[in-house]
Design an enzyme around this catalytic site. Structure first.
Site, short mmCIF file in Angstrom:
data_model
loop_
_atom_site.label_atom_id
_atom_site.label_comp_id
_atom_site.label_asym_id
_atom_site.label_seq_id
_atom_site.Cartn_x
_atom_site.Cartn_y
_atom_site.Cartn_z
CG ASP A 1 -2.06 -0.96 1.16
OD1 ASP A 1 -2.20 -1.64 0.13
OD2 ASP A 1 -2.83 -1.05 2.14
CG ASP B 1 -9.74 -5.60 4.70
OD1 ASP B 1 -10.72 -6.01 4.04
OD2 ASP B 1 -8.86 -4.86 4.23
O1 RIB Z 1 -9.37 -2.92 2.38
C1 RIB Z 1 -8.20 -2.17 2.38
C2 RIB Z 1 -7.24 -2.70 1.37
O2 RIB Z 1 -7.79 -2.53 0.08
C3 RIB Z 1 -5.92 -1.98 1.33
O3 RIB Z 1 -4.97 -2.53 2.21
C4 RIB Z 1 -5.52 -2.03 -0.14
O4 RIB Z 1 -4.44 -2.87 -0.38
C5 RIB Z 1 -6.76 -2.54 -0.88
O5 RIB Z 1 -6.62 -3.82 -1.29
#
Ligand code: RIB
Length: 293
Positions: free
Chosen positions: A13, A244
């Site tokens: 990222d 996440d």
């Molecule tokens: O959900 C967040 C993630 O979405 C980030 O870490 C980025 O890599 C994207 O995949």
């Protein structure tokens, strides 16, 4: 305890603090720049492992992403089927505005390679009752779902990022949908949370669904119940990876024998802490921090 086999993306990222999201035709100076570990798959594996689940990650990285595999190892995630290849890892370009909101674009890289043999090997150890967890940043979800069903696994699908490719999968095989309001609307054609839940109950009568609503908390629904958990008021720094974190802590709660409502509370508490911190994987709290909320 059932195991989570998370077939998911890993990304590098690139995160820029910006005064506002860049507009068409505009050249904008970033206020800061950091590189963080990310990818929805990696974030969810780490979150589930930190929440106490047994997690095997299945995915692919380039040489430039070896540190991401090391990070998964560090958190106790089984990485036997994380493949390192000669091409470039997936990456994300992330703008964070002063409100802590993000705007993201991703380049799939190794997340979009052909993963058929990787999935064959990675899911060979799965047993009936284990969970396959998928998101929508990898290329082999159809194969993964087919293999999971052959092994009598249960399938959790976090439909992020939402697009037609996600909707074209055999959704009747999904046991647990995890969606936010936008994704829920795309899944059902309905806009309001209650309507989304009603429509899922009609279209996928045997499925469980979690509908996350940010500061409005989250809903859980199965064939027997519809339950809500509120979100705590937080100082938002960076919302990246909050969904996440929620997914990992919610699913791990179920694996650890929590009732769905308790798992929902656990997911909301973890996501609330994560938005108060920068980065995606770096913002995921420990189980102790979540329990002390
Ligand atoms: O959900 C967040 C993630 O979405 C980030 O870490 C980025 O890599 C994207 O995949």
């Amino acid at each position: 305890m059932p195991r989570i086999f998370n077939y998911g993306s890993c990304c590098i990222d690139h995160v820029y603090q910006v005064p506002h999201f860049v507009a068409p035709g505009e050249t904008l100076s970033a206020l800061s720049y950091e590189i963080y570990p990310g990818g929805k798959g990696l974030n969810q594996s780490i979150a589930a492992a930190k929440a106490g689940a047994r997690v095997s990650h299945i995915g692919a990285l380039g040489e430039d992403g070896k540190h991401l595999k090391a990070l998964l190892d560090h958190h106790g995630v089984d990485t036997e089927h994380v493949r390192i290849t000669s091409s470039a890892s997936g990456h994300a370009i992330i703008q964070i505005n002063p409100e802590g909101e993000n705007a993201i674009f991703i380049h799939g890289g190794t997340n979009l390679d052909d993963h058929a043999s990787l999935l064959e090997a990675g899911l060979a150890r799965a047993e009936p009752g284990d969970w396959l967890l998928i998101q929508n940043e990898t290329s082999g979800n159809l194969k993964a779902i087919e293999m999971a069903k052959l092994r009598s696994m249960r399938v959790a699908f976090n439909m992020a990022p939402m697009n037609q490719r996600a909707l074209d999968l055999p959704l009747e095989d999904i046991d647990l949908f995890i969606v936010n309001e936008t994704e829920g609307a795309a899944l059902t054609g309905r806009q309001e949370p209650e309507q989304i839940l009603d429509q899922v109950a009609k279209t996928f009568p045997d499925a469980q669904i979690v509908l996350t609503l940010g500061e409005q908390g989250a809903w859980y629904q199965d064939t027997k119940a519809r339950q809500h958990a509120p979100a705590r008021k937080v100082q938002v720094v960076d919302t990246t990876g909050a969904g996440d974190t929620f997914t990992g802590f919610f699913l791990a709660g179920l694996m650890n024998g929590l009732e769905p409502l308790a798992s929902l509370h656990q997911g909301c508490a973890a996501a609330g802490i994560s938005v108060e911190r920068p980065g995606a994987a770096t913002s995921i709290p420990s189980l102790d921090e979540v329990k002390s909320q």
